[in-house]
Design an enzyme around this catalytic site. Structure first.
Site, PDB file in Angstrom:
ATOM      1  CG  LEU A  33      65.890 -14.522   3.708  1.00  0.00           C
ATOM      2  CD1 LEU A  33      64.467 -14.906   3.374  1.00  0.00           C
ATOM      3  CD2 LEU A  33      66.739 -14.452   2.456  1.00  0.00           C
ATOM      4  N   GLY A  34      66.867 -11.288   6.917  1.00  0.00           N
ATOM      5  CA  GLY A  34      66.661  -9.973   7.528  1.00  0.00           C
ATOM      6  C   GLY A  34      66.230 -10.083   8.973  1.00  0.00           C
ATOM      7  N   GLY A  36      63.264  -8.547  11.553  1.00  0.00           N
ATOM      8  CA  GLY A  36      62.031  -7.776  11.707  1.00  0.00           C
ATOM      9  C   GLY A  36      61.880  -7.317  13.138  1.00  0.00           C
ATOM     10  CB  VAL A  41      63.232 -12.976   7.959  1.00  0.00           C
ATOM     11  CG1 VAL A  41      62.526 -13.663   6.788  1.00  0.00           C
ATOM     12  CG2 VAL A  41      62.247 -12.063   8.692  1.00  0.00           C
ATOM     13  CE  LYS A  73      59.180 -10.905  10.845  1.00  0.00           C
ATOM     14  NZ  LYS A  73      58.429  -9.665  11.183  1.00  0.00           N
ATOM     15  CG  ASP A 182      58.083  -0.262  11.308  1.00  0.00           C
ATOM     16  OD1 ASP A 182      58.767   0.747  11.025  1.00  0.00           O
ATOM     17  OD2 ASP A 182      58.567  -1.288  11.816  1.00  0.00           O
ATOM     18  NE  ARG A 186      62.714   0.167   9.642  1.00  0.00           N
ATOM     19  CZ  ARG A 186      62.498   1.478   9.617  1.00  0.00           C
ATOM     20  NH1 ARG A 186      63.261   2.239   8.851  1.00  0.00           N
ATOM     21  NH2 ARG A 186      61.554   2.039  10.346  1.00  0.00           N
ATOM     22  CG  ASN A 187      59.490  -2.720   7.802  1.00  0.00           C
ATOM     23  OD1 ASN A 187      60.315  -3.609   8.030  1.00  0.00           O
ATOM     24  ND2 ASN A 187      59.133  -1.826   8.700  1.00  0.00           N
ATOM     25  CG  ASP A 200      58.353  -6.080  10.294  1.00  0.00           C
ATOM     26  OD1 ASP A 200      57.565  -6.167  11.262  1.00  0.00           O
ATOM     27  OD2 ASP A 200      59.552  -6.339  10.383  1.00  0.00           O
TER      28      ASP A 200
END
Ligand code: ADE
Length: 321
Positions: A33-34, A36, A41, A73, A182, A186-187, A200
């Site tokens: 999914l991504g 971090g 994730v 994650k 952060d 993107r988070n 995140d």
């Protein structure tokens, strides 16, 4: 049951109601999914009944999910001791944040063995940066009553709603004295109902760690989202989160535009200290752009609080039809 007694794992962590037995967690390694700050994730499932402690609408609820879809994650196997400690700290930060509808809440964790997993709410639309970038070339947004959700269309009201929801979540975090550090598109995760969830917490500072400023991983810092005083003096506060929130609003109202495109990272201090700021993005009204620029005032005291941002955004959202 998912809760084990009082076992101390190889990481020195103790079990609590968050700890899940690894065989209860199914992870789909082909559904990434991504990525971090502390690990990749993946999509996954908590098998069977998962009693999940939550706070909802001000009261404690204990919802039960069966085979609930989650995001996991995972700390990579090659991670060194520092990254391991960072990841465990991220899990501890999330444990200490009570439930909020605009936070990607922790559901469970696996910390007793060599593989460490952080299990959080799954957000079907993924991260906001990608969602916006898919629309980057859109020239006009449809009126709210003509949005075709089946085509994944969004309207100006959605952009305002995302901004307002993030300010809600940040009001909560800042009153608890958490500094996220952060905050960026993107988070932010978007769930099936278009709820915006702050995610995140890999760089997040807990209230009790604020003074030390953490351990500066300068290579991992999001330079173009950082306030001038963070770049110059490595100072972080809720007011530096407010600065980042302004850059995040720029990303939202430019539909995934890249901040300060073409300006090298090494030039950023000079650029900002000289008084230059991001220009008004395509879909920002002057009211919205005024909010952004107020977040980028050089003096932190002159920037708005998340409470006042939340109030202002709610006002604008109410008038948007
Ligand atoms: N990408 C990163 N975290 C995610 C999550 N919780 N849900 C969906 N996509 C993600």
């Amino acid at each position: 049951d998912s809760v084990v007694g009082s076992v101390v794992g190889i990481n020195g962590t103790k079990t609590d109601h968050w700890e899940l037995k690894p065989d209860r967690l199914e992870i789909y390694r082909d559904e990434k999914l991504g990525t971090g700050a502390n690990g990749d994730v993946y999509k996954g499932t908590i098998l069977g009944m998962a009693p999940i402690a939550n706070f909802s609408k001000g009261s404690y609820v204990r919802r039960r999910f069966v085979d609930c879809t989650v995001a996991v994650k995972i700390l990579p196997a090659y991670a060194d001791a520092t990254r391991r400690a960072n990841f465990l700290e991220e899990i501890n930060v999330m444990k200490s944040i009570e439930y909020h509808p605009n936070v990607a809440n922790l559901l469970a964790c696996v910390t007793l063995g060599s593989t460490i997993c952080l299990v959080m709410e799954y957000a079907a639309f993924g991260d906001l940066a990608r969602l916006l970038r898919d629309k980057y070339n859109v020239q006009t947004l449809p009126p709210p009553d003509q949005v075709d959700r089946s085509k994944g269309e969004i309207c100006l009201k959605d952009l305002l709603s995302f901004s307002w929801q993030i300010s809600e979540g940040m009001t909560y975090l800042s009153t608890k004295k958490f500094v996220h550090r952060d905050l960026a598109a993107r988070n932010i995760l978007i769930d099936r109902s278009l709820n915006a969830l702050i995610a995140d917490f890999g760089l997040c500072l807990r209230p009790d760690r604020l003074k030390s400023g953490g351990d500066p991983k300068k290579d991992r810092l999001p330079i173009k989202w950082m306030a001038l005083e963070s770049l110059k003096k490595f100072e972080f506060s809720s007011k530096t989160d407010v600065w980042s929130f302004g850059v995040l609003m720029y990303e939202i109202f430019s539909l995934g535009g890249i901040p300060y495109e073409g300006i090298p990272l090494t030039e950023m201090v000079k650029h900002l200290a000289g008084g230059q700021r991001l220009s008004r993005p395509k879909f920002a009204s002057s009211d919205i752009y005024d909010i952004m620029t107020s977040c980028w005032r050089e003096s932190p005291e002159e920037r708005p609080t998340f409470e006042s941002l939340r109030e202002r955004l709610a006002e604008i959202l109410e008038h948007e039809t």
